[in-house]
Design a protein around this motif. Structure first.
Motif, PDB file in Angstrom:
ATOM      1  N   UNK A  33      -8.883   8.546   4.238  1.00 18.84           N
ATOM      2  CA  UNK A  33      -8.625   8.093   2.864  1.00 18.84           C
ATOM      3  C   UNK A  33      -8.083   6.661   2.832  1.00 18.84           C
ATOM      4  N   UNK A  34      -7.289   6.292   3.821  1.00 20.35           N
ATOM      5  CA  UNK A  34      -6.792   4.909   3.883  1.00 20.35           C
ATOM      6  C   UNK A  34      -7.976   3.960   4.054  1.00 20.35           C
ATOM      7  N   UNK A  35      -8.947   4.375   4.869  1.00 23.23           N
ATOM      8  CA  UNK A  35     -10.159   3.575   5.054  1.00 23.23           C
ATOM      9  C   UNK A  35     -10.939   3.446   3.750  1.00 23.23           C
ATOM     10  N   UNK A  36     -11.045   4.529   3.012  1.00 22.33           N
ATOM     11  CA  UNK A  36     -11.739   4.499   1.725  1.00 22.33           C
ATOM     12  C   UNK A  36     -10.994   3.604   0.735  1.00 22.33           C
ATOM     13  N   UNK A  37      -9.674   3.636   0.805  1.00 21.29           N
ATOM     14  CA  UNK A  37      -8.868   2.769  -0.050  1.00 21.29           C
ATOM     15  C   UNK A  37      -9.098   1.302   0.329  1.00 21.29           C
ATOM     16  N   UNK A  38      -9.141   1.025   1.619  1.00 18.15           N
ATOM     17  CA  UNK A  38      -9.400  -0.344   2.087  1.00 18.15           C
ATOM     18  C   UNK A  38     -10.750  -0.845   1.575  1.00 18.15           C
ATOM     19  N   UNK A  39     -11.772   0.018   1.601  1.00 23.01           N
ATOM     20  CA  UNK A  39     -13.091  -0.383   1.110  1.00 23.01           C
ATOM     21  C   UNK A  39     -13.057  -0.637  -0.402  1.00 23.01           C
ATOM     22  N   UNK A  40     -12.365   0.254  -1.101  1.00 20.00           N
ATOM     23  CA  UNK A  40     -12.253   0.092  -2.549  1.00 20.00           C
ATOM     24  C   UNK A  40     -11.538  -1.219  -2.898  1.00 20.00           C
ATOM     25  N   UNK A  41     -10.497  -1.543  -2.123  1.00 20.55           N
ATOM     26  CA  UNK A  41      -9.760  -2.796  -2.356  1.00 20.55           C
ATOM     27  C   UNK A  41     -10.663  -3.993  -2.102  1.00 20.55           C
ATOM     28  N   UNK A  42     -11.491  -3.889  -1.050  1.00 15.40           N
ATOM     29  CA  UNK A  42     -12.341  -5.021  -0.661  1.00 15.40           C
ATOM     30  C   UNK A  42     -13.483  -5.241  -1.640  1.00 15.40           C
ATOM     31  N   UNK A  43     -14.170  -4.130  -2.034  1.00 13.60           N
ATOM     32  CA  UNK A  43     -15.377  -4.311  -2.841  1.00 13.60           C
ATOM     33  C   UNK A  43     -15.593  -3.268  -3.925  1.00 13.60           C
ATOM     34  N   UNK A  45     -14.623  -0.940  -7.530  1.00  8.35           N
ATOM     35  CA  UNK A  45     -14.211  -1.153  -8.920  1.00  8.35           C
ATOM     36  C   UNK A  45     -12.749  -0.736  -9.062  1.00  8.35           C
ATOM     37  N   UNK A  46     -12.160  -1.030 -10.188  1.00  4.08           N
ATOM     38  CA  UNK A  46     -10.792  -0.610 -10.470  1.00  4.08           C
ATOM     39  C   UNK A  46     -10.686   0.916 -10.420  1.00  4.08           C
ATOM     40  N   UNK A  47     -11.732   1.566 -10.946  1.00  8.29           N
ATOM     41  CA  UNK A  47     -11.767   3.032 -10.934  1.00  8.29           C
ATOM     42  C   UNK A  47     -11.772   3.572  -9.498  1.00  8.29           C
ATOM     43  N   UNK A  48     -12.552   2.936  -8.626  1.00  7.82           N
ATOM     44  CA  UNK A  48     -12.572   3.317  -7.200  1.00  7.82           C
ATOM     45  C   UNK A  48     -11.169   3.165  -6.607  1.00  7.82           C
ATOM     46  N   UNK A  49     -10.542   2.027  -6.896  1.00  5.16           N
ATOM     47  CA  UNK A  49      -9.223   1.736  -6.333  1.00  5.16           C
ATOM     48  C   UNK A  49      -8.190   2.772  -6.785  1.00  5.16           C
ATOM     49  N   UNK A  50      -8.249   3.141  -8.048  1.00  6.47           N
ATOM     50  CA  UNK A  50      -7.330   4.140  -8.608  1.00  6.47           C
ATOM     51  C   UNK A  50      -7.537   5.488  -7.925  1.00  6.47           C
TER      52      UNK A  50
ATOM     53  N   UNK B  62       3.002  -2.282  -2.141  1.00 11.16           N
ATOM     54  CA  UNK B  62       2.716  -3.725  -2.076  1.00 11.16           C
ATOM     55  C   UNK B  62       1.249  -4.008  -2.384  1.00 11.16           C
ATOM     56  N   UNK B  63       0.365  -3.235  -1.758  1.00  7.37           N
ATOM     57  CA  UNK B  63      -1.069  -3.429  -1.990  1.00  7.37           C
ATOM     58  C   UNK B  63      -1.418  -3.053  -3.433  1.00  7.37           C
ATOM     59  N   UNK B  64      -0.878  -1.944  -3.919  1.00 10.00           N
ATOM     60  CA  UNK B  64      -1.120  -1.521  -5.301  1.00 10.00           C
ATOM     61  C   UNK B  64      -0.697  -2.618  -6.279  1.00 10.00           C
ATOM     62  N   UNK B  65       0.421  -3.244  -6.006  1.00  8.06           N
ATOM     63  CA  UNK B  65       0.897  -4.338  -6.855  1.00  8.06           C
ATOM     64  C   UNK B  65      -0.076  -5.513  -6.849  1.00  8.06           C
ATOM     65  N   UNK B  66      -0.569  -5.836  -5.666  1.00  8.04           N
ATOM     66  CA  UNK B  66      -1.453  -6.993  -5.560  1.00  8.04           C
ATOM     67  C   UNK B  66      -2.790  -6.783  -6.243  1.00  8.04           C
ATOM     68  N   UNK B  67      -3.268  -5.523  -6.283  1.00  6.71           N
ATOM     69  CA  UNK B  67      -4.532  -5.261  -6.982  1.00  6.71           C
ATOM     70  C   UNK B  67      -4.291  -4.835  -8.433  1.00  6.71           C
ATOM     71  N   UNK B  68      -3.026  -4.778  -8.827  1.00 13.05           N
ATOM     72  CA  UNK B  68      -2.691  -4.458 -10.217  1.00 13.05           C
ATOM     73  C   UNK B  68      -3.030  -3.040 -10.632  1.00 13.05           C
ATOM     74  N   UNK B  69      -2.862  -2.097  -9.714  1.00 16.50           N
ATOM     75  CA  UNK B  69      -3.146  -0.689 -10.006  1.00 16.50           C
ATOM     76  C   UNK B  69      -1.852   0.123  -9.941  1.00 16.50           C
ATOM     77  N   UNK B  70      -1.708   1.069 -10.884  1.00 15.22           N
ATOM     78  CA  UNK B  70      -0.490   1.865 -10.979  1.00 15.22           C
ATOM     79  C   UNK B  70      -0.550   3.103 -10.085  1.00 15.22           C
ATOM     80  N   UNK B  71       0.461   3.230  -9.206  1.00 14.57           N
ATOM     81  CA  UNK B  71       0.535   4.403  -8.325  1.00 14.57           C
ATOM     82  C   UNK B  71       0.727   5.664  -9.160  1.00 14.57           C
ATOM     83  N   UNK B  72       1.468   5.522 -10.238  1.00 20.80           N
ATOM     84  CA  UNK B  72       1.738   6.656 -11.110  1.00 20.80           C
ATOM     85  C   UNK B  72       0.444   7.156 -11.755  1.00 20.80           C
ATOM     86  N   UNK B  73      -0.363   6.212 -12.221  1.00 23.89           N
ATOM     87  CA  UNK B  73      -1.655   6.557 -12.832  1.00 23.89           C
ATOM     88  C   UNK B  73      -2.582   7.167 -11.770  1.00 23.89           C
TER      89      UNK B  73
END
Lengths: 95, 95
Positions: A33-43, A45-50, B62-73
């Motif tokens: 999941x950390x890897x999936x988060x890293x990919x979402x951060x890199x490329x 959408x906001x929805x992916x990142x959330x 820290x990463x969540x802050x930088x991408x502007x995504x809420x951990x709570x959400x």
């Protein structure tokens, strides 16, 4: 959501499966999941990142439950600011 | 500690350094801390596990802050139980 609340929620929802799966496999899931988060951060959408951030938090809570450690207690080390220099903001040299 | 509170705490404490370091380097730090957590889970003391879990949470914030995504959400997707089957406990097949 409180960290303690998150941990109870994960215990109620996934606790039985967590114990059946076991710690090493759960740790592997967390890493996935950390890897999936890293990919979402890199490329992603906001929805992916959330979504991926939520999954990382969920798996982190699952592992914390299995080792019997409180996420709330873990985060408390930061409650007064930087655990190293005590600053809020941190005054440590370098980034 | 609330997830939103944790994120604000990390912004206040490390926000400036986070932005100076940048997202890729912060993501690398997060991965490093996840590895340290994995080692602590495998062979560390309870104190090690608590410390590394706290570090993972801090870097995740820290990463969540930088991408502007809420951990709570992000965590809210789990608030009613399993996001897939809706169960609490989860009723999905397999572990």
């Amino acid at each position: 959501m409180d960290l303690a609340e998150l941990q109870i929620l994960m215990e109620d929802t996934f606790g039985a499966q967590d114990r059946q799966r076991g710690l090493p496999a759960s740790m592997a899931w967390l890493c996935e999941e950390v890897g999936e988060f890293a990919r979402a951060v890199r490329k992603g959408t906001r929805a992916d990142q959330l979504e991926e951030l939520g999954d990382v938090l969920a798996w982190l809570a699952s592992v914390a439950n299995q080792i019997g450690v409180s996420m709330d207690e873990a985060a408390a080390r930061y409650s007064a600011g930087c655990p190293k220099c005590g600053g809020r903001p941190c005054a440590c040299p370098g980034v």
